[in-house]
Motif scaffolding. Sequence first.
Motif, PDB file in Angstrom:
ATOM      1  N   GLU A 140      12.901 -51.453   0.187  1.00 29.72           N
ATOM      2  CA  GLU A 140      11.711 -52.246  -0.135  1.00 29.72           C
ATOM      3  C   GLU A 140      11.639 -53.504   0.723  1.00 29.72           C
ATOM      4  O   GLU A 140      10.562 -53.915   1.157  1.00 29.72           O
ATOM      5  CB  GLU A 140      11.703 -52.621  -1.619  1.00 29.72           C
ATOM      6  N   ILE A 141      12.804 -54.115   0.998  1.00 26.01           N
ATOM      7  CA  ILE A 141      12.835 -55.305   1.858  1.00 26.01           C
ATOM      8  C   ILE A 141      12.325 -54.969   3.252  1.00 26.01           C
ATOM      9  O   ILE A 141      11.517 -55.701   3.836  1.00 26.01           O
ATOM     10  CB  ILE A 141      14.261 -55.898   1.937  1.00 26.01           C
ATOM     11  N   LEU A 142      12.778 -53.840   3.805  1.00 26.72           N
ATOM     12  CA  LEU A 142      12.341 -53.419   5.142  1.00 26.72           C
ATOM     13  C   LEU A 142      10.829 -53.197   5.188  1.00 26.72           C
ATOM     14  O   LEU A 142      10.155 -53.599   6.137  1.00 26.72           O
ATOM     15  CB  LEU A 142      13.078 -52.142   5.557  1.00 26.72           C
ATOM     16  N   ILE A 143      10.304 -52.542   4.141  1.00 26.36           N
ATOM     17  CA  ILE A 143       8.865 -52.272   4.077  1.00 26.36           C
ATOM     18  C   ILE A 143       8.071 -53.580   4.006  1.00 26.36           C
ATOM     19  O   ILE A 143       7.061 -53.755   4.697  1.00 26.36           O
ATOM     20  CB  ILE A 143       8.534 -51.381   2.853  1.00 26.36           C
ATOM     21  N   LEU A 144       8.563 -54.519   3.185  1.00 30.24           N
ATOM     22  CA  LEU A 144       7.869 -55.799   3.028  1.00 30.24           C
ATOM     23  C   LEU A 144       7.951 -56.642   4.303  1.00 30.24           C
ATOM     24  O   LEU A 144       6.986 -57.335   4.658  1.00 30.24           O
ATOM     25  CB  LEU A 144       8.461 -56.574   1.851  1.00 30.24           C
ATOM     26  N   GLU A 188       7.582 -63.866  -1.159  1.00 28.68           N
ATOM     27  CA  GLU A 188       8.215 -64.193  -2.450  1.00 28.68           C
ATOM     28  C   GLU A 188       8.992 -62.998  -2.991  1.00 28.68           C
ATOM     29  O   GLU A 188      10.082 -63.144  -3.534  1.00 28.68           O
ATOM     30  CB  GLU A 188       7.147 -64.640  -3.452  1.00 28.68           C
ATOM     31  N   ARG A 189       8.409 -61.808  -2.825  1.00 32.37           N
ATOM     32  CA  ARG A 189       9.082 -60.595  -3.281  1.00 32.37           C
ATOM     33  C   ARG A 189      10.349 -60.338  -2.461  1.00 32.37           C
ATOM     34  O   ARG A 189      11.383 -59.946  -3.007  1.00 32.37           O
ATOM     35  CB  ARG A 189       8.131 -59.396  -3.173  1.00 32.37           C
ATOM     36  N   ILE A 190      10.291 -60.580  -1.157  1.00 28.95           N
ATOM     37  CA  ILE A 190      11.471 -60.426  -0.292  1.00 28.95           C
ATOM     38  C   ILE A 190      12.584 -61.360  -0.761  1.00 28.95           C
ATOM     39  O   ILE A 190      13.749 -60.964  -0.850  1.00 28.95           O
ATOM     40  CB  ILE A 190      11.117 -60.713   1.179  1.00 28.95           C
ATOM     41  N   LYS A 191      12.210 -62.595  -1.083  1.00 32.95           N
ATOM     42  CA  LYS A 191      13.199 -63.568  -1.556  1.00 32.95           C
ATOM     43  C   LYS A 191      13.858 -63.101  -2.849  1.00 32.95           C
ATOM     44  O   LYS A 191      15.079 -63.197  -3.018  1.00 32.95           O
ATOM     45  CB  LYS A 191      12.520 -64.924  -1.764  1.00 32.95           C
TER      46      LYS A 191
END
Length: 261
Positions: A140-144, A188-191
């Motif tokens: 999910e981090i990579l996608i974001l 914010e979601r990545i954080k």
Amino acid sequence: MIMPKEDRIIVKGMHTPIIDEETFNVVQDMIKSRTGVRTKSYDWLLKGLVYCKECGKKLSIVPQKHPNKTTFYLRCNTYAINTHLGLCTPHSNNLEKVTDLVIEQIKKRCKEFLNEEKYTKIANTSKDKIIKDKFNVKNEILILEKKVKDINKRIDKLYEDKYNGLFEDEDFTRLYSKQIESRKQAEERIKQLQELEEKEDSSIDINKFVNDFVDMKEITRTMLVSLIDKIEISENKEITIYYKFNILNMGNENNKLQNVG
């Protein structure tokens, strides 16, 4: 030779600071908050681990002196500070009885974990789930991160189109604000996900912690802090133990016990 303080000239911004000014000021405020004179300080096994279930604040201890000994009682800090406002209740509990009950319950839980086959199966399932969850978090981090890059490109393109006169000011502002909001949400979601990644869970050797606790003749505060996340005590004296390892929290009803004093 050390120059007297009154003869020194202080010029700000001449050197790169080790920490930023905001962090420095926060730390200074924390230090100042601890400069009050304390008449008495007591160390106890559960210090910093016990919370009020109703208001969420930590419980502290109050000594009651008797002719032959001093008995300690737990007390809600919200109640102690704002008694006249009635924001919470005393939650008065005998510290010695609470401590004995908690240690007894933790040992019982640890023995269950070591002895019952179902916990081994749950542990294996939990470990597989953790691996899968970590993979999903990374993915999910990579996608974001890719999404943020795409948004930045779109923002650059908006500026280019605006410069070439393809947008009115109102349309540019609306589209620009939309992209900025999308980027903010993604960042914010990545954080959040990165903070989640940093947390260690059941990948730690739980068996070692549990074995050590069961084998210890004298329980230390270090061992309690290694196993316990927090302990909640309700107004009706119900005690709930929350462990740092999720597998020990499964079937949380088993972690509840009734205090008798």
